[in-house]
Write a protein that holds these residues in place. Sequence first.
Motif, short mmCIF file in Angstrom:
data_model
loop_
_atom_site.label_atom_id
_atom_site.label_comp_id
_atom_site.label_asym_id
_atom_site.label_seq_id
_atom_site.Cartn_x
_atom_site.Cartn_y
_atom_site.Cartn_z
N LEU A 60 0.82 -1.20 0.00
CA LEU A 60 0.00 0.00 0.00
C LEU A 60 0.86 1.26 0.00
CD1 LEU A 60 -2.89 1.12 0.03
CD2 LEU A 60 -2.80 1.02 2.54
N GLU A 61 1.93 1.25 0.78
CA GLU A 61 2.86 2.38 0.78
C GLU A 61 3.44 2.61 -0.61
OE1 GLU A 61 5.78 1.49 3.81
OE2 GLU A 61 4.19 1.25 5.30
N ASP A 62 3.79 1.52 -1.27
CA ASP A 62 4.34 1.63 -2.63
C ASP A 62 3.30 2.17 -3.61
OD1 ASP A 62 6.79 0.68 -1.80
OD2 ASP A 62 6.45 -1.37 -2.51
N ILE A 63 2.09 1.65 -3.52
CA ILE A 63 1.02 2.09 -4.42
C ILE A 63 0.76 3.58 -4.24
CG2 ILE A 63 -1.46 1.92 -4.87
CD1 ILE A 63 -1.18 -1.09 -4.13
N LEU A 64 0.71 4.01 -2.99
CA LEU A 64 0.41 5.41 -2.70
C LEU A 64 1.64 6.30 -2.83
CD1 LEU A 64 -1.89 4.99 0.43
CD2 LEU A 64 -2.57 5.30 -1.96
N GLN A 65 2.81 5.68 -2.99
CA GLN A 65 4.08 6.40 -3.07
C GLN A 65 4.29 7.26 -1.83
OE1 GLN A 65 4.18 8.39 -6.88
NE2 GLN A 65 4.14 6.46 -7.98
N ARG A 66 3.99 6.64 -0.68
CA ARG A 66 4.16 7.32 0.60
C ARG A 66 5.56 7.11 1.15
NH1 ARG A 66 0.58 9.30 3.98
NH2 ARG A 66 1.60 8.51 5.84
N GLU A 67 6.10 8.16 1.75
CA GLU A 67 7.38 8.04 2.43
C GLU A 67 7.17 7.62 3.88
OE1 GLU A 67 9.94 11.37 1.80
OE2 GLU A 67 9.46 11.46 -0.32
N GLU A 68 6.00 7.95 4.42
CA GLU A 68 5.63 7.56 5.78
C GLU A 68 4.96 6.19 5.75
OE1 GLU A 68 6.19 9.46 8.59
OE2 GLU A 68 7.32 10.75 7.23
N PRO A 69 5.10 5.41 6.83
CA PRO A 69 4.46 4.10 6.84
C PRO A 69 2.93 4.22 6.93
CG PRO A 69 5.52 4.53 8.94
CD PRO A 69 5.88 5.67 8.03
N CYS A 70 2.25 3.23 6.39
CA CYS A 70 0.80 3.12 6.52
C CYS A 70 0.51 2.31 7.78
CB CYS A 70 0.19 2.42 5.32
SG CYS A 70 0.27 3.36 3.79
N ARG A 71 -0.45 2.76 8.55
CA ARG A 71 -0.86 2.04 9.76
C ARG A 71 -2.34 1.75 9.67
NH1 ARG A 71 2.78 5.86 11.31
NH2 ARG A 71 4.62 5.11 12.36
N GLU A 72 -2.76 0.66 10.30
CA GLU A 72 -4.15 0.21 10.20
C GLU A 72 -5.16 1.28 10.58
OE1 GLU A 72 -5.53 -3.77 11.39
OE2 GLU A 72 -3.42 -4.11 11.90
N ASN A 73 -4.88 2.03 11.63
CA ASN A 73 -5.87 3.00 12.11
C ASN A 73 -5.80 4.35 11.39
OD1 ASN A 73 -3.43 3.62 13.27
ND2 ASN A 73 -4.29 4.22 15.24
N ASP A 74 -4.94 4.47 10.39
CA ASP A 74 -4.83 5.72 9.63
C ASP A 74 -6.10 5.96 8.81
OD1 ASP A 74 -2.26 6.04 10.57
OD2 ASP A 74 -1.27 5.61 8.66
N ASN A 75 -6.52 7.21 8.77
CA ASN A 75 -7.65 7.60 7.93
C ASN A 75 -7.10 7.91 6.54
OD1 ASN A 75 -9.68 9.15 6.58
ND2 ASN A 75 -10.62 9.51 8.57
N LEU A 76 -7.65 7.25 5.54
CA LEU A 76 -7.16 7.43 4.17
C LEU A 76 -7.29 8.87 3.69
CD1 LEU A 76 -8.69 4.15 2.72
CD2 LEU A 76 -6.25 4.62 3.07
N ASN A 77 -8.32 9.55 4.10
CA ASN A 77 -8.52 10.93 3.67
C ASN A 77 -7.48 11.89 4.26
OD1 ASN A 77 -10.77 10.54 1.94
ND2 ASN A 77 -12.03 10.24 3.76
N ASP A 78 -6.75 11.43 5.26
CA ASP A 78 -5.67 12.24 5.83
C ASP A 78 -4.39 12.15 4.99
OD1 ASP A 78 -7.30 13.04 7.89
OD2 ASP A 78 -6.50 11.59 9.33
N TYR A 79 -4.34 11.19 4.08
CA TYR A 79 -3.17 11.02 3.21
C TYR A 79 -3.27 11.99 2.04
CZ TYR A 79 -2.18 6.38 5.32
OH TYR A 79 -1.88 5.34 6.15
N ASP A 80 -2.23 12.78 1.84
CA ASP A 80 -2.18 13.64 0.66
C ASP A 80 -2.18 12.80 -0.61
OD1 ASP A 80 -2.06 15.96 2.19
OD2 ASP A 80 0.14 16.01 2.19
#
Length: 75
Positions: free
Chosen positions: A10-30
């Motif tokens: 998921l981190e790769d797909i979203l090209q995130r530098e920060e880790p993805c965590r289960e309780n993260d709200n997707l809408n908070d991701y730029d």
Amino acid sequence: MNKADFLTELEDILQREEPCRENDNLNDYDEWDSLSKMAVMAFYNKNFGIKITLNELKNFNTVADLIKLAGDNIQ
């Protein structure tokens, strides 16, 4: 696929530098935009044989929701 592998994918797909965590709200991701949603849809179709629409994806709010969608495909 285990949960850690899924989160890494998921981190790769979203090209995130920060880790993805289960309780993260997707809408908070730029990075959670229409292009990344299409990539998530393709990922589910390719890896799990699960077809989801953009409209259905609107109902998913957290990373945990995406994990639940994969069901038994993620241990």
